[in-house]
Scaffold this motif. Sequence first.
Motif, PDB file in Angstrom:
ATOM      1  N   LEU A  29       0.824  -1.209   0.000  1.00 25.45           N
ATOM      2  CA  LEU A  29       0.000   0.000   0.000  1.00 25.45           C
ATOM      3  C   LEU A  29       0.859   1.259   0.000  1.00 25.45           C
ATOM      4  N   THR A  30       1.982   1.207   0.714  1.00 24.00           N
ATOM      5  CA  THR A  30       2.900   2.345   0.735  1.00 24.00           C
ATOM      6  C   THR A  30       3.478   2.608  -0.643  1.00 24.00           C
ATOM      7  N   GLN A  31       3.883   1.546  -1.317  1.00 27.98           N
ATOM      8  CA  GLN A  31       4.441   1.697  -2.661  1.00 27.98           C
ATOM      9  C   GLN A  31       3.382   2.223  -3.632  1.00 27.98           C
ATOM     10  N   LEU A  32       2.152   1.730  -3.489  1.00 28.52           N
ATOM     11  CA  LEU A  32       1.073   2.207  -4.357  1.00 28.52           C
ATOM     12  C   LEU A  32       0.794   3.694  -4.107  1.00 28.52           C
ATOM     13  N   ALA A  33       0.748   4.084  -2.836  1.00 27.46           N
ATOM     14  CA  ALA A  33       0.499   5.484  -2.503  1.00 27.46           C
ATOM     15  C   ALA A  33       1.629   6.373  -3.004  1.00 27.46           C
ATOM     16  N   ASN A  34       2.871   5.917  -2.832  1.00 28.24           N
ATOM     17  CA  ASN A  34       4.011   6.672  -3.351  1.00 28.24           C
ATOM     18  C   ASN A  34       3.926   6.809  -4.868  1.00 28.24           C
ATOM     19  N   GLY A  35       3.547   5.704  -5.523  1.00 29.58           N
ATOM     20  CA  GLY A  35       3.439   5.729  -6.976  1.00 29.58           C
ATOM     21  C   GLY A  35       2.363   6.674  -7.464  1.00 29.58           C
ATOM     22  N   LEU A  36       1.230   6.698  -6.757  1.00 30.86           N
ATOM     23  CA  LEU A  36       0.137   7.590  -7.161  1.00 30.86           C
ATOM     24  C   LEU A  36       0.532   9.052  -6.985  1.00 30.86           C
ATOM     25  N   SER A  37       1.181   9.379  -5.859  1.00 30.56           N
ATOM     26  CA  SER A  37       1.589  10.771  -5.636  1.00 30.56           C
ATOM     27  C   SER A  37       2.657  11.192  -6.635  1.00 30.56           C
ATOM     28  N   TYR A  38       3.612  10.305  -6.886  1.00 28.87           N
ATOM     29  CA  TYR A  38       4.643  10.604  -7.887  1.00 28.87           C
ATOM     30  C   TYR A  38       4.019  10.725  -9.271  1.00 28.87           C
ATOM     31  N   GLY A  39       3.044   9.861  -9.554  1.00 30.72           N
ATOM     32  CA  GLY A  39       2.372   9.919 -10.849  1.00 30.72           C
ATOM     33  C   GLY A  39       1.614  11.212 -11.060  1.00 30.72           C
ATOM     34  N   LEU A  40       1.034  11.758  -9.981  1.00 32.31           N
ATOM     35  CA  LEU A  40       0.331  13.035 -10.105  1.00 32.31           C
ATOM     36  C   LEU A  40       1.295  14.169 -10.436  1.00 32.31           C
ATOM     37  N   VAL A  41       2.500  14.123  -9.848  1.00 33.71           N
ATOM     38  CA  VAL A  41       3.513  15.141 -10.172  1.00 33.71           C
ATOM     39  C   VAL A  41       3.956  14.986 -11.629  1.00 33.71           C
ATOM     40  N   LEU A  42       4.176  13.733 -12.065  1.00 36.37           N
ATOM     41  CA  LEU A  42       4.502  13.505 -13.478  1.00 36.37           C
ATOM     42  C   LEU A  42       3.373  14.003 -14.369  1.00 36.37           C
ATOM     43  N   GLY A  89       0.503   9.691 -16.327  1.00 36.61           N
ATOM     44  CA  GLY A  89       1.375   9.956 -15.193  1.00 36.61           C
ATOM     45  C   GLY A  89       1.135   8.970 -14.061  1.00 36.61           C
ATOM     46  N   LEU A  90      -0.133   8.669 -13.789  1.00 35.84           N
ATOM     47  CA  LEU A  90      -0.455   7.717 -12.723  1.00 35.84           C
ATOM     48  C   LEU A  90       0.050   6.317 -13.059  1.00 35.84           C
ATOM     49  N   VAL A  91      -0.127   5.898 -14.304  1.00 36.74           N
ATOM     50  CA  VAL A  91       0.339   4.567 -14.715  1.00 36.74           C
ATOM     51  C   VAL A  91       1.857   4.469 -14.577  1.00 36.74           C
ATOM     52  N   ILE A  92       2.553   5.474 -15.086  1.00 37.25           N
ATOM     53  CA  ILE A  92       4.016   5.461 -15.022  1.00 37.25           C
ATOM     54  C   ILE A  92       4.495   5.568 -13.572  1.00 37.25           C
ATOM     55  N   GLY A  93       3.841   6.407 -12.784  1.00 35.41           N
ATOM     56  CA  GLY A  93       4.239   6.561 -11.392  1.00 35.41           C
ATOM     57  C   GLY A  93       4.096   5.275 -10.596  1.00 35.41           C
ATOM     58  N   VAL A  94       2.970   4.594 -10.750  1.00 33.95           N
ATOM     59  CA  VAL A  94       2.746   3.347 -10.021  1.00 33.95           C
ATOM     60  C   VAL A  94       3.695   2.259 -10.508  1.00 33.95           C
ATOM     61  N   ALA A  95       3.868   2.158 -11.827  1.00 32.30           N
ATOM     62  CA  ALA A  95       4.768   1.137 -12.374  1.00 32.30           C
ATOM     63  C   ALA A  95       6.198   1.352 -11.880  1.00 32.30           C
TER      64      ALA A  95
END
Length: 296
Positions: free
Chosen positions: A5-18, A243-249
């Motif tokens: 869940l932490t990795q998913l949340a990090n990925g979503l937040s990073y994806g929003l910035v992307l 951005g969300l797809v790339i961030g989570v991946a």
Amino acid sequence: MSYLLTQLANGLSYGLVLGLIAVGFVIVFTATGVLNFAHGSVLLTGAYLVAVLQPTIGFWAAAVAGVAGAAVLGVLVNAVLVRNLAEANPGTAAILMLGVDILLLTELTRRIGNRVLPLGAPWGADVVALGGVRLPAARVIAAGVAIVLFVLLWFLFARTRAGVAMRAAAADGDTAALMGIRLSRTGAAGWALAGGLAAVAGIFLTSFPSPGVAPTVALSAFAAIPAWVLGGFDSVPGAIVGGLVIGVATSLTVGYEAQLHFLGNGIGEVVPYAVMILVLLVRPSGLFGRKEAIRV
């Protein structure tokens, strides 16, 4: 489970910035037909202004100045270079933007040197606990700011005359000009908006995980290119989804890199481009891009 869940949340937040960076690519492309490869240098310029000004005027005033400075830089690039192209050729414009990127990055690298300029962000290294998930405050704030900006962008394009004019100019510039829409004005607005969004993204990228502003931050914009292409060159919602797809991946790959050691070290840096290639093999226009009609 909490680690996932932490990795998913990090990925979503990073994806929003992307997504903020990718939306800037989309806006410039739809407004003026230019592949803005100087976007990374504009992002770095905004972050650099914040780092330089914050010791004197404080972080929040410096953040406003950095966003405004990046927006003005975008307008100047459009007014001085893009609008004066002898021939409106996308290939020529793309090469021109590469030259602008190199010049800006060289100057910023000369000014920064081998230092890492502290951004002075008030959230620092604070951590936010949400249930069993612990996230850096910078990531949580970045996600919140990005969502607010995306809502404001929707309102701008859907509910305001300026936004409708920009959409009309992007859909059919010649017809829009005949209807009285000033393409030069919509183009300048698009470049300013893209520059401002890039600066906001730069602020969050240089506050976490980067310890400050360094020339390598400009490469972050290139990480958003797969998100832009993945979503579709001309789609704002597609840029956000991309951005969300790339961030989570990216986050999941980096988080589980030990289990994926057979793929080699640094696989997280390659994943965005691998995902982009796989999607383009199936949908060459991207997930949300418009397909051009071919008359025979």
